[in-house]
Design a protein around this motif. Structure first.
Motif, mmCIF file in Angstrom:
data_model
loop_
_atom_site.group_PDB
_atom_site.id
_atom_site.type_symbol
_atom_site.label_atom_id
_atom_site.label_comp_id
_atom_site.label_asym_id
_atom_site.label_seq_id
_atom_site.Cartn_x
_atom_site.Cartn_y
_atom_site.Cartn_z
ATOM 1 N N HIS A 218 0.888 -1.120 -0.124
ATOM 2 C CA HIS A 218 0.000 0.098 -0.118
ATOM 3 C C HIS A 218 0.784 1.128 0.037
ATOM 4 O O HIS A 218 1.998 1.329 0.570
ATOM 5 C CB HIS A 218 -0.813 -0.001 0.994
ATOM 6 C CG HIS A 218 -1.669 -1.196 1.440
ATOM 7 N ND1 HIS A 218 -2.939 -1.716 0.890
ATOM 8 C CD2 HIS A 218 -1.156 -2.358 2.320
ATOM 9 C CE1 HIS A 218 -3.327 -2.808 1.364
ATOM 10 N NE2 HIS A 218 -2.349 -3.102 2.136
ATOM 11 N N HIS B 45 -2.669 0.534 -4.188
ATOM 12 C CA HIS B 45 -2.606 -0.974 -3.687
ATOM 13 C C HIS B 45 -1.871 -1.685 -4.917
ATOM 14 O O HIS B 45 -2.191 -1.507 -5.857
ATOM 15 C CB HIS B 45 -3.785 -1.395 -3.123
ATOM 16 C CG HIS B 45 -4.471 -0.357 -2.357
ATOM 17 N ND1 HIS B 45 -4.301 -0.290 -0.768
ATOM 18 C CD2 HIS B 45 -5.213 0.588 -2.478
ATOM 19 C CE1 HIS B 45 -5.119 0.696 -0.463
ATOM 20 N NE2 HIS B 45 -5.922 1.210 -1.672
ATOM 21 N N LEU C 270 -5.770 -0.351 -7.542
ATOM 22 C CA LEU C 270 -5.089 -1.534 -7.473
ATOM 23 C C LEU C 270 -4.639 -1.882 -8.598
ATOM 24 O O LEU C 270 -5.018 -2.067 -9.758
ATOM 25 C CB LEU C 270 -6.606 -2.613 -7.195
ATOM 26 C CG LEU C 270 -5.980 -3.765 -7.013
ATOM 27 C CD1 LEU C 270 -4.851 -4.128 -5.510
ATOM 28 C CD2 LEU C 270 -6.877 -4.908 -6.544
#
Length: 259
Positions: free
Chosen positions: A24, A66, A38
Protein backbone atom coordinates in the motif's frame (compact mmCIF):
# COMPACT_ATOMS: atom_id res chain seq x y z
CA UNK A 1 -25.92 -6.14 -15.30
CA UNK A 2 -25.04 -6.98 -11.70
CA UNK A 3 -21.57 -8.34 -10.84
CA UNK A 4 -21.04 -11.97 -9.94
CA UNK A 5 -18.45 -11.97 -7.19
CA UNK A 6 -19.03 -15.70 -6.79
CA UNK A 7 -19.90 -18.09 -9.61
CA UNK A 8 -20.98 -21.73 -9.73
CA UNK A 9 -17.40 -23.03 -9.80
CA UNK A 10 -16.60 -20.95 -6.72
CA UNK A 11 -19.30 -22.81 -4.79
CA UNK A 12 -18.55 -26.30 -6.08
CA UNK A 13 -14.75 -26.04 -6.19
CA UNK A 14 -13.80 -22.93 -4.20
CA UNK A 15 -10.42 -21.32 -4.63
CA UNK A 16 -8.14 -22.17 -1.73
CA UNK A 17 -7.78 -19.35 0.76
CA UNK A 18 -4.28 -17.91 1.09
CA UNK A 19 -2.66 -14.99 2.85
CA UNK A 20 -2.35 -12.45 0.05
CA UNK A 21 0.54 -10.03 -0.23
CA UNK A 22 -0.87 -6.56 -0.73
CA UNK A 23 1.38 -3.48 -0.61
CA UNK A 24 0.00 0.00 0.00
CA UNK A 25 0.89 3.66 -0.45
CA UNK A 26 -1.53 6.25 0.91
CA UNK A 27 -1.71 9.97 0.10
CA UNK A 28 -0.84 12.50 2.77
CA UNK A 29 -4.25 14.13 2.36
CA UNK A 30 -6.77 11.38 1.54
CA UNK A 31 -9.79 12.42 -0.52
CA UNK A 32 -13.25 10.91 -0.28
CA UNK A 33 -13.68 11.58 -3.99
CA UNK A 34 -10.61 9.83 -5.43
CA UNK A 35 -11.04 6.08 -5.98
CA UNK A 36 -8.36 3.66 -4.80
CA UNK A 37 -6.11 2.22 -7.49
CA UNK A 38 -5.30 -1.50 -7.41
CA UNK A 39 -2.27 -2.61 -9.42
CA UNK A 40 -2.06 -6.19 -10.69
CA UNK A 41 1.37 -7.47 -11.83
CA UNK A 42 1.96 -10.04 -14.54
CA UNK A 43 3.49 -13.48 -14.18
CA UNK A 44 6.95 -13.56 -12.68
CA UNK A 45 6.43 -10.18 -11.06
CA UNK A 46 5.07 -9.28 -7.66
CA UNK A 47 3.61 -6.23 -5.97
CA UNK A 48 7.19 -5.02 -5.53
CA UNK A 49 7.31 -4.13 -9.24
CA UNK A 50 4.77 -1.36 -8.61
CA UNK A 51 6.15 -0.45 -5.20
CA UNK A 52 9.43 0.59 -6.85
CA UNK A 53 7.88 3.70 -8.45
CA UNK A 54 4.20 3.66 -9.32
CA UNK A 55 2.64 3.10 -5.89
CA UNK A 56 4.33 6.07 -4.25
CA UNK A 57 3.86 8.29 -7.29
CA UNK A 58 0.16 7.44 -7.46
CA UNK A 59 -0.22 8.30 -3.78
CA UNK A 60 1.60 11.60 -4.36
CA UNK A 61 -1.10 12.41 -6.93
CA UNK A 62 -3.83 11.93 -4.31
CA UNK A 63 -4.91 8.34 -4.94
CA UNK A 64 -4.70 5.51 -2.41
CA UNK A 65 -2.54 2.92 -4.18
CA UNK A 66 -2.46 -0.84 -3.63
CA UNK A 67 -0.73 -3.75 -5.39
CA UNK A 68 -1.51 -7.45 -5.00
CA UNK A 69 1.04 -10.19 -5.73
CA UNK A 70 0.03 -13.38 -7.56
CA UNK A 71 -0.18 -16.33 -5.20
CA UNK A 72 2.87 -18.61 -5.40
CA UNK A 73 1.09 -21.78 -6.46
CA UNK A 74 -2.10 -20.71 -8.16
CA UNK A 75 -4.00 -20.63 -11.41
CA UNK A 76 -5.46 -17.98 -13.68
CA UNK A 77 -8.82 -18.52 -11.96
CA UNK A 78 -7.21 -18.07 -8.54
CA UNK A 79 -5.47 -14.88 -9.64
CA UNK A 80 -8.76 -13.43 -10.87
CA UNK A 81 -10.41 -14.48 -7.61
CA UNK A 82 -7.74 -12.72 -5.56
CA UNK A 83 -8.04 -9.47 -7.53
CA UNK A 84 -11.83 -9.45 -7.18
CA UNK A 85 -11.63 -10.13 -3.45
CA UNK A 86 -8.97 -7.48 -2.79
CA UNK A 87 -10.84 -4.90 -4.87
CA UNK A 88 -14.09 -5.69 -3.08
CA UNK A 89 -12.36 -5.18 0.29
CA UNK A 90 -11.36 -1.60 -0.52
CA UNK A 91 -13.51 1.19 0.93
CA UNK A 92 -14.57 2.58 -2.44
CA UNK A 93 -15.07 1.39 -6.00
CA UNK A 94 -11.54 0.81 -7.28
CA UNK A 95 -9.63 1.42 -10.47
CA UNK A 96 -7.94 -1.78 -11.70
CA UNK A 97 -4.55 -1.49 -13.42
CA UNK A 98 -3.08 -4.71 -14.82
CA UNK A 99 0.29 -5.20 -16.47
CA UNK A 100 1.25 -7.95 -18.92
CA UNK A 101 -0.57 -11.14 -17.97
CA UNK A 102 -1.96 -9.09 -15.08
CA UNK A 103 -3.93 -7.14 -17.70
CA UNK A 104 -5.53 -10.43 -18.75
CA UNK A 105 -6.37 -11.11 -15.10
CA UNK A 106 -7.92 -7.64 -14.84
CA UNK A 107 -9.97 -8.14 -18.01
CA UNK A 108 -11.51 -11.28 -16.45
CA UNK A 109 -11.94 -9.57 -13.07
CA UNK A 110 -13.90 -6.77 -14.78
CA UNK A 111 -16.62 -9.29 -15.61
CA UNK A 112 -17.11 -9.87 -11.89
CA UNK A 113 -16.23 -6.57 -10.24
CA UNK A 114 -17.78 -3.17 -11.11
CA UNK A 115 -14.54 -1.19 -11.41
CA UNK A 116 -14.60 2.61 -11.53
CA UNK A 117 -12.18 2.41 -14.45
CA UNK A 118 -9.50 0.09 -15.78
CA UNK A 119 -6.07 0.30 -17.38
CA UNK A 120 -4.45 -2.50 -19.36
CA UNK A 121 -0.70 -1.90 -19.54
CA UNK A 122 1.33 -3.91 -22.07
CA UNK A 123 -1.57 -6.40 -22.15
CA UNK A 124 -0.71 -9.96 -23.11
CA UNK A 125 -3.37 -11.16 -25.59
CA UNK A 126 -5.40 -14.30 -24.93
CA UNK A 127 -6.07 -17.44 -26.93
CA UNK A 128 -4.43 -18.42 -30.20
CA UNK A 129 -3.66 -14.76 -30.87
CA UNK A 130 -1.46 -14.87 -27.78
CA UNK A 131 0.33 -17.99 -28.98
CA UNK A 132 1.06 -16.53 -32.41
CA UNK A 133 2.13 -13.17 -31.00
CA UNK A 134 4.35 -14.80 -28.38
CA UNK A 135 6.02 -17.06 -30.93
CA UNK A 136 6.74 -14.13 -33.25
CA UNK A 137 8.03 -11.85 -30.50
CA UNK A 138 9.81 -14.44 -28.38
CA UNK A 139 10.13 -17.82 -30.16
CA UNK A 140 12.90 -19.30 -28.00
CA UNK A 141 11.25 -18.18 -24.78
CA UNK A 142 7.71 -19.23 -25.77
CA UNK A 143 8.34 -22.74 -27.09
CA UNK A 144 9.09 -24.18 -23.63
CA UNK A 145 5.64 -23.05 -22.43
CA UNK A 146 3.97 -25.10 -25.16
CA UNK A 147 5.67 -28.24 -23.88
CA UNK A 148 5.11 -27.90 -20.16
CA UNK A 149 7.88 -25.55 -19.04
CA UNK A 150 7.87 -21.90 -18.06
CA UNK A 151 8.75 -19.37 -20.78
CA UNK A 152 11.91 -17.29 -20.59
CA UNK A 153 12.13 -13.53 -20.98
CA UNK A 154 15.41 -11.72 -21.49
CA UNK A 155 16.49 -8.41 -20.03
CA UNK A 156 16.27 -6.86 -23.52
CA UNK A 157 12.62 -7.89 -23.79
CA UNK A 158 11.64 -6.42 -20.45
CA UNK A 159 13.58 -3.16 -20.30
CA UNK A 160 15.12 -0.51 -22.49
CA UNK A 161 18.88 -0.60 -22.93
CA UNK A 162 19.47 2.42 -20.70
CA UNK A 163 18.01 0.95 -17.51
CA UNK A 164 20.90 0.48 -15.08
CA UNK A 165 18.79 -1.59 -12.66
CA UNK A 166 17.60 -4.00 -15.37
CA UNK A 167 19.75 -6.92 -14.28
CA UNK A 168 18.80 -6.48 -10.61
CA UNK A 169 15.11 -6.36 -11.50
CA UNK A 170 15.38 -9.45 -13.67
CA UNK A 171 16.95 -11.36 -10.78
CA UNK A 172 13.85 -10.60 -8.68
CA UNK A 173 11.52 -12.29 -11.16
CA UNK A 174 10.13 -15.67 -10.18
CA UNK A 175 8.77 -18.48 -12.32
CA UNK A 176 5.07 -19.10 -11.94
CA UNK A 177 3.85 -22.69 -12.37
CA UNK A 178 4.12 -23.73 -16.02
CA UNK A 179 0.41 -24.59 -16.10
CA UNK A 180 -0.41 -20.94 -15.41
CA UNK A 181 1.57 -19.83 -18.45
CA UNK A 182 -0.36 -22.33 -20.56
CA UNK A 183 -3.63 -21.10 -19.07
CA UNK A 184 -2.69 -17.56 -20.07
CA UNK A 185 -1.67 -18.58 -23.59
CA UNK A 186 -4.88 -20.52 -24.18
CA UNK A 187 -7.27 -18.42 -22.11
CA UNK A 188 -10.76 -17.78 -23.43
CA UNK A 189 -11.62 -14.13 -24.13
CA UNK A 190 -12.98 -12.35 -21.07
CA UNK A 191 -16.70 -11.70 -20.76
CA UNK A 192 -17.98 -8.15 -21.11
CA UNK A 193 -17.09 -5.88 -18.17
CA UNK A 194 -19.74 -5.14 -15.57
CA UNK A 195 -21.04 -1.62 -16.02
CA UNK A 196 -18.81 -0.81 -19.02
CA UNK A 197 -16.09 1.07 -17.07
CA UNK A 198 -13.86 3.42 -19.07
CA UNK A 199 -10.79 1.44 -20.06
CA UNK A 200 -7.41 2.66 -21.27
CA UNK A 201 -4.76 0.57 -23.02
CA UNK A 202 -1.13 1.69 -22.72
CA UNK A 203 2.05 0.16 -24.05
CA UNK A 204 5.16 0.65 -26.11
CA UNK A 205 5.56 0.16 -29.87
CA UNK A 206 9.03 -1.14 -28.99
CA UNK A 207 7.73 -3.84 -26.61
CA UNK A 208 9.45 -7.13 -27.49
CA UNK A 209 6.84 -9.21 -25.67
CA UNK A 210 3.53 -7.70 -26.81
CA UNK A 211 3.44 -6.60 -30.48
CA UNK A 212 1.90 -3.30 -31.55
CA UNK A 213 -0.96 -5.09 -33.35
CA UNK A 214 -1.99 -6.70 -30.05
CA UNK A 215 -2.13 -3.28 -28.39
CA UNK A 216 -4.32 -1.99 -31.21
CA UNK A 217 -6.71 -4.95 -30.90
CA UNK A 218 -6.95 -4.60 -27.13
CA UNK A 219 -7.75 -0.89 -27.37
CA UNK A 220 -10.24 -1.40 -30.22
CA UNK A 221 -12.28 -3.70 -28.00
CA UNK A 222 -13.00 -0.67 -25.82
CA UNK A 223 -13.56 1.70 -28.71
CA UNK A 224 -10.25 3.53 -28.63
CA UNK A 225 -6.58 3.48 -29.56
CA UNK A 226 -3.62 2.60 -27.34
CA UNK A 227 -1.58 5.28 -25.61
CA UNK A 228 1.98 4.57 -26.73
CA UNK A 229 5.37 5.30 -25.15
CA UNK A 230 8.15 4.75 -27.72
CA UNK A 231 11.54 3.60 -26.53
CA UNK A 232 10.26 1.74 -23.49
CA UNK A 233 10.37 -1.99 -22.85
CA UNK A 234 7.61 -4.31 -21.69
CA UNK A 235 7.91 -3.37 -18.00
CA UNK A 236 6.67 0.21 -18.18
CA UNK A 237 6.51 0.54 -14.39
CA UNK A 238 10.21 -0.27 -13.95
CA UNK A 239 11.83 1.21 -17.05
CA UNK A 240 13.90 4.37 -17.19
CA UNK A 241 11.00 6.65 -18.14
CA UNK A 242 8.52 5.04 -15.73
CA UNK A 243 7.08 8.43 -14.78
CA UNK A 244 5.65 9.15 -18.25
CA UNK A 245 3.11 6.32 -18.46
CA UNK A 246 1.86 6.58 -14.87
CA UNK A 247 1.41 10.34 -15.17
CA UNK A 248 -0.51 9.81 -18.43
CA UNK A 249 -2.65 7.14 -16.75
CA UNK A 250 -3.46 9.38 -13.78
CA UNK A 251 -4.15 12.38 -16.05
CA UNK A 252 -6.58 10.23 -18.04
CA UNK A 253 -8.17 8.98 -14.85
CA UNK A 254 -8.61 12.53 -13.58
CA UNK A 255 -10.44 13.50 -16.77
CA UNK A 256 -12.68 10.42 -16.56
CA UNK A 257 -13.59 11.18 -12.96
CA UNK A 258 -14.42 14.77 -13.86
CA UNK A 259 -16.66 13.85 -16.80
Amino acid sequence: MSPQLLRFADWTAPVTAVEREVLHALPESPSDESPPVLFVPGLGHGAWAFAEHWLGHTASRGFAAHAVSPRADGSLRAYVHDVVQVAASLPRQAVLVGHGAGALVVSHALARYPARAAVLASPVPAGWAAVGAALRANPLGTLPALFGAAPRLSRKQLFSAGLAEGEAYQERLVRAPARVYRQVLFAKPAAEPVGAPPTLVVGSPDDRVVPRAALDRAAARFGGAPLLFPGMGHDLMLDTDWREPIDAILDWLGKELAS
